[in-house]
Design a protein around this motif. Structure first.
Motif, short mmCIF file in Angstrom:
data_model
loop_
_atom_site.label_atom_id
_atom_site.label_comp_id
_atom_site.label_asym_id
_atom_site.label_seq_id
_atom_site.Cartn_x
_atom_site.Cartn_y
_atom_site.Cartn_z
N HIS A 42 -4.44 11.03 -12.96
CA HIS A 42 -5.82 11.18 -13.43
C HIS A 42 -6.87 10.85 -12.37
CE1 HIS A 42 -4.01 11.98 -17.22
NE2 HIS A 42 -3.41 10.79 -17.24
N ALA A 43 -6.75 9.66 -11.72
CA ALA A 43 -7.78 9.30 -10.74
C ALA A 43 -7.69 10.22 -9.52
CB ALA A 43 -7.61 7.85 -10.33
N TYR A 44 -6.48 10.52 -9.09
CA TYR A 44 -6.30 11.36 -7.90
C TYR A 44 -5.91 12.80 -8.24
CZ TYR A 44 -6.55 7.19 -4.93
OH TYR A 44 -6.97 6.06 -4.28
N GLU A 45 -5.80 13.12 -9.52
CA GLU A 45 -5.49 14.48 -9.97
C GLU A 45 -4.32 15.10 -9.19
OE1 GLU A 45 -9.61 15.64 -9.46
OE2 GLU A 45 -9.78 15.88 -11.64
N ASN A 46 -3.28 14.32 -9.04
CA ASN A 46 -2.03 14.74 -8.40
C ASN A 46 -2.13 15.03 -6.90
OD1 ASN A 46 -0.30 14.58 -10.73
ND2 ASN A 46 -1.34 16.42 -11.48
N LYS A 47 -3.24 14.63 -6.28
CA LYS A 47 -3.30 14.77 -4.81
C LYS A 47 -2.36 13.71 -4.20
CE LYS A 47 -8.12 16.28 -4.75
NZ LYS A 47 -8.68 15.70 -6.00
N ASN A 48 -1.61 14.11 -3.18
CA ASN A 48 -0.56 13.20 -2.72
C ASN A 48 -0.86 12.48 -1.40
OD1 ASN A 48 -0.25 15.18 -0.84
ND2 ASN A 48 1.80 15.81 -1.48
N ASP A 49 -2.13 12.55 -0.97
CA ASP A 49 -2.45 11.90 0.32
C ASP A 49 -3.44 10.76 0.16
OD1 ASP A 49 -4.54 13.50 -0.45
OD2 ASP A 49 -4.98 14.28 1.56
N LYS A 50 -3.57 10.26 -1.07
CA LYS A 50 -4.50 9.17 -1.34
C LYS A 50 -3.75 7.84 -1.36
CE LYS A 50 -7.60 12.29 -1.91
NZ LYS A 50 -8.59 12.50 -0.84
N LYS B 191 0.86 -1.18 0.00
CA LYS B 191 0.00 0.00 0.00
C LYS B 191 0.90 1.23 0.00
CE LYS B 191 -3.70 1.86 2.90
NZ LYS B 191 -4.58 1.49 4.03
N ILE B 192 0.64 2.15 -0.91
CA ILE B 192 1.47 3.36 -0.96
C ILE B 192 0.58 4.61 -0.98
CG2 ILE B 192 3.44 2.32 -2.17
CD1 ILE B 192 2.20 3.92 -4.71
N LEU B 193 1.19 5.73 -0.65
CA LEU B 193 0.52 7.00 -0.84
C LEU B 193 0.71 7.45 -2.28
CD1 LEU B 193 1.37 9.06 2.38
CD2 LEU B 193 -0.90 8.32 1.63
N SER B 194 -0.23 8.23 -2.77
CA SER B 194 -0.21 8.64 -4.18
C SER B 194 0.86 9.70 -4.45
CB SER B 194 -1.60 9.16 -4.56
OG SER B 194 -2.00 10.17 -3.66
N TYR C 106 -9.09 4.72 -5.21
CA TYR C 106 -10.43 5.18 -4.81
C TYR C 106 -10.72 6.57 -5.39
CZ TYR C 106 -9.82 1.24 -1.71
OH TYR C 106 -9.61 -0.03 -1.24
N GLY C 107 -10.12 6.84 -6.52
CA GLY C 107 -10.27 8.15 -7.13
C GLY C 107 -11.33 8.18 -8.22
N LYS C 108 -11.17 9.15 -9.10
CA LYS C 108 -12.12 9.31 -10.20
C LYS C 108 -12.12 8.07 -11.07
CE LYS C 108 -11.62 12.65 -13.11
NZ LYS C 108 -11.11 13.85 -13.79
N PRO C 109 -13.30 7.55 -11.39
CA PRO C 109 -13.32 6.35 -12.23
C PRO C 109 -12.74 6.62 -13.60
CG PRO C 109 -15.54 7.14 -11.81
CD PRO C 109 -14.62 8.02 -11.04
N PHE C 110 -12.14 5.59 -14.13
CA PHE C 110 -11.50 5.70 -15.43
C PHE C 110 -12.30 4.89 -16.44
CE2 PHE C 110 -8.46 3.85 -18.50
CZ PHE C 110 -8.11 5.02 -19.13
N GLU C 111 -12.68 5.52 -17.52
CA GLU C 111 -13.42 4.81 -18.56
C GLU C 111 -12.45 4.53 -19.71
OE1 GLU C 111 -16.47 3.80 -18.33
OE2 GLU C 111 -16.99 4.84 -16.48
N THR D 273 1.26 5.68 -12.17
CA THR D 273 1.43 7.07 -12.62
C THR D 273 0.09 7.62 -13.12
OG1 THR D 273 3.75 6.72 -13.22
CG2 THR D 273 2.65 8.56 -14.28
N ASN D 274 -0.62 6.81 -13.91
CA ASN D 274 -1.94 7.23 -14.40
C ASN D 274 -2.92 7.49 -13.26
OD1 ASN D 274 -1.40 7.29 -17.09
ND2 ASN D 274 -2.25 5.28 -17.56
N ILE D 275 -2.87 6.62 -12.25
CA ILE D 275 -3.78 6.78 -11.10
C ILE D 275 -3.49 8.09 -10.38
CG2 ILE D 275 -4.30 5.89 -8.78
CD1 ILE D 275 -3.97 3.03 -10.05
N ILE D 276 -2.21 8.35 -10.12
CA ILE D 276 -1.86 9.58 -9.39
C ILE D 276 -2.28 10.80 -10.21
CG2 ILE D 276 0.03 10.97 -8.42
CD1 ILE D 276 1.50 8.27 -7.85
#
Lengths: 145, 117
Positions: free
Chosen positions: A59-67, A13-16, A87-92, A54-57
């Motif tokens: 796009h899904a988390y929009e560069n927020k670093n505490d997810k 488990k890592i932080l974003s 647990y970020g923005k869903p990706f289609e 990288t994509n998750i950080i």
């Protein structure tokens, strides 16, 4: 070729944060080596997982670093599977074709390369949105007998 | 481990950028700043020496893409040299060898710049 260790189950488990990508690559590389992949395949798997995170950080988390990003590794027979959960923005996932480089150059568009790389590097890439609103990317690589 | 370093040398009016270590989304901004600085200084002949580059992801490749058009507009180029096979493989998957000149060694790449000027 035989698997060295055919029963791997591991979790990280890592932080974003992009600085954690090296930790992710080491985690995946060590397990892939343990499973019996050669250096070239280990590099490919580590790169694919890096691209997914990288994509998750981005796009899904929009560069927020505490997810959080959760990575599950499991193996069965000759199959090495990496599940990456956020647990970020869903990706289609649209049907991403091989990027048109000329088009990219014109638009300064850097996106899409990571997804194309993942699909090229792994045998299977699947996206799904789970019931508890988490996104899951599954990356699968077969060990060639 | 997993660090990234950039060094710049100049030879015959060509900027030689030595990349060392791991070029990923964490370290790409540093490479991006270096490229931007060279462009700001109107240094458009750029030779990227990949000899000690251990790793590249799409974030690193994106930096090459972000600047190539502008650099060519000013009659410069980004040429690459000394690419380890595992780095070349990543470039190759994305079709980058069609867009960028990649040479076996620094001397060949330098000569190409010199012939042009």
């Amino acid at each position: 070729m035989k698997t060295k260790n055919s029963n791997i189950k591991k979790y990280l488990k890592i932080l974003s944060q992009f600085e954690n990508l090296s930790k992710v690559r080491k985690f995946v590389s060590d397990a892939a080596k343990d499973f019996g992949f050669d250096d070239d395949e280990i590099n490919r798997i580590a790169l694919a997982v890096d691209e997914a995170c990288t994509n998750i950080i981005r796009h899904a988390y929009e560069n927020k670093n505490d997810k959080t990003i959760e990575i599950y590794l499991s193996t069965s027979d000759y199959s090495f599977e990496v599940r990456i959960i956020d647990y970020g923005k869903p990706f289609e996932p649209k049907k991403v074709k091989k990027p048109d480089l000329q088009h990219h150059l014109e638009k300064y568009n850097k996106g899409g390369l990571g997804m194309f790389l993942m699909r090229s590097l792994m045998d299977k890439v699947q996206y799904q949105i789970n019931k508890n609103n988490c996104n899951e990317v599954r990356l699968i690589k077969k060990l060639h007998k | 481990m997993n660090e990234f370093k950039i060094k710049i040398r100049e030879q015959s009016n060509v900027q030689i950028v030595d990349l060392k270590g791991y070029l990923d989304a964490h370290t790409a901004p540093e490479f991006e700043q270096t490229m931007q600085k060279l462009i700001n200084e109107k240094k458009y002949n750029i030779l990227v020496n990949c000899k000690n580059l251990s790793y590249i992801s799409s974030a690193g490749l994106g930096v090459f893409m972000a600047y190539i058009e502008e650099i060519r507009k000013y009659k410069g180029d980004i040429k690459l040299a000394n690419m380890p096979p595992k780095i070349y493989n990543v470039f190759d998957i994305l079709g980058f060898p069609l867009i960028y000149e990649i040479y076996n060694n620094e001397e060949e790449a330098l000569n190409k710049f010199l012939k042009k000027s």
